[in-house]
Design a protein around this motif. Structure first.
Motif, PDB file in Angstrom:
ATOM      1  N   THR A  70       0.738  -1.178   0.009  1.00 27.42           N
ATOM      2  CA  THR A  70       0.028  -0.099   0.129  1.00 27.42           C
ATOM      3  C   THR A  70       0.819   1.268   0.182  1.00 27.42           C
ATOM      4  N   LEU A  71       0.169   2.546  -0.131  1.00 26.68           N
ATOM      5  CA  LEU A  71       0.921   3.471   0.057  1.00 26.68           C
ATOM      6  C   LEU A  71       1.602   3.826   1.378  1.00 26.68           C
ATOM      7  N   TYR A  72       0.780   3.637   2.390  1.00 26.46           N
ATOM      8  CA  TYR A  72       1.462   3.503   3.594  1.00 26.46           C
ATOM      9  C   TYR A  72       2.777   2.819   3.764  1.00 26.46           C
ATOM     10  N   SER A  73       2.783   1.601   3.091  1.00 25.26           N
ATOM     11  CA  SER A  73       3.992   0.598   3.435  1.00 25.26           C
ATOM     12  C   SER A  73       5.053   1.533   2.794  1.00 25.26           C
ATOM     13  N   ILE A  89       5.537   4.787   2.428  1.00 22.17           N
ATOM     14  CA  ILE A  89       6.022   6.039   3.066  1.00 22.17           C
ATOM     15  C   ILE A  89       6.615   5.355   4.350  1.00 22.17           C
ATOM     16  N   GLN A  90       6.181   4.248   4.894  1.00 22.74           N
ATOM     17  CA  GLN A  90       6.746   3.743   5.932  1.00 22.74           C
ATOM     18  C   GLN A  90       8.410   3.399   5.694  1.00 22.74           C
ATOM     19  N   THR A  91       8.341   2.767   4.494  1.00 25.91           N
ATOM     20  CA  THR A  91       9.548   2.442   3.948  1.00 25.91           C
ATOM     21  C   THR A  91      10.703   3.548   3.757  1.00 25.91           C
ATOM     22  N   SER A 102       3.516   8.558  12.477  1.00 25.33           N
ATOM     23  CA  SER A 102       3.653   7.235  12.153  1.00 25.33           C
ATOM     24  C   SER A 102       3.173   6.266  13.112  1.00 25.33           C
ATOM     25  N   LEU A 111      -0.635   6.875  14.010  1.00 25.18           N
ATOM     26  CA  LEU A 111      -1.457   6.167  13.118  1.00 25.18           C
ATOM     27  C   LEU A 111      -1.311   4.672  13.408  1.00 25.18           C
ATOM     28  N   LEU A 112      -0.385   3.930  13.557  1.00 29.81           N
ATOM     29  CA  LEU A 112      -0.122   2.556  13.518  1.00 29.81           C
ATOM     30  C   LEU A 112      -0.742   1.882  14.942  1.00 29.81           C
TER      31      LEU A 112
END
Length: 82
Positions: free
Chosen positions: A4-7, A9-11, A74, A77-78
């Motif tokens: 996903t887009l969140y993954s 961004i997290q990367t 982050s 949100l997590l």
């Protein structure tokens, strides 16, 4: 785990954190990338090593406070959305 887009961004956040925590005297000088390494003369084009060192210094200097804020958001949100 979904892609996903969140993954993504997290990367990017994790990679930026990895660059930000590199300590110049304790880690980089041991592999030959210390402060005195990669300094060229006037008019010389900087090599790849000097450019990477400048990028690492810039990330550590400029991104310190924004990384704290982005990491906090982050984590919240997590915790909220799993």
């Amino acid at each position: 785990m979904a892609f996903t887009l969140y993954s993504l961004i997290q990367t990017a956040i994790l990679c930026t954190n990895a660059v930000a925590v590199l300590h110049e005297e304790r880690f980089l000088s041991k592999i030959g990338w210390g402060v005195d390494q990669g300094i060229g003369g006037f008019g010389d084009d900087p090599g790849i090593k000097a450019q990477i060192l400048n990028l690492i210094r810039s990330v550590r200097t400029v991104m310190r406070v924004p990384l704290i804020i982005v990491n906090t958001v982050s984590i919240v949100l997590l915790l909220l959305f799993g």
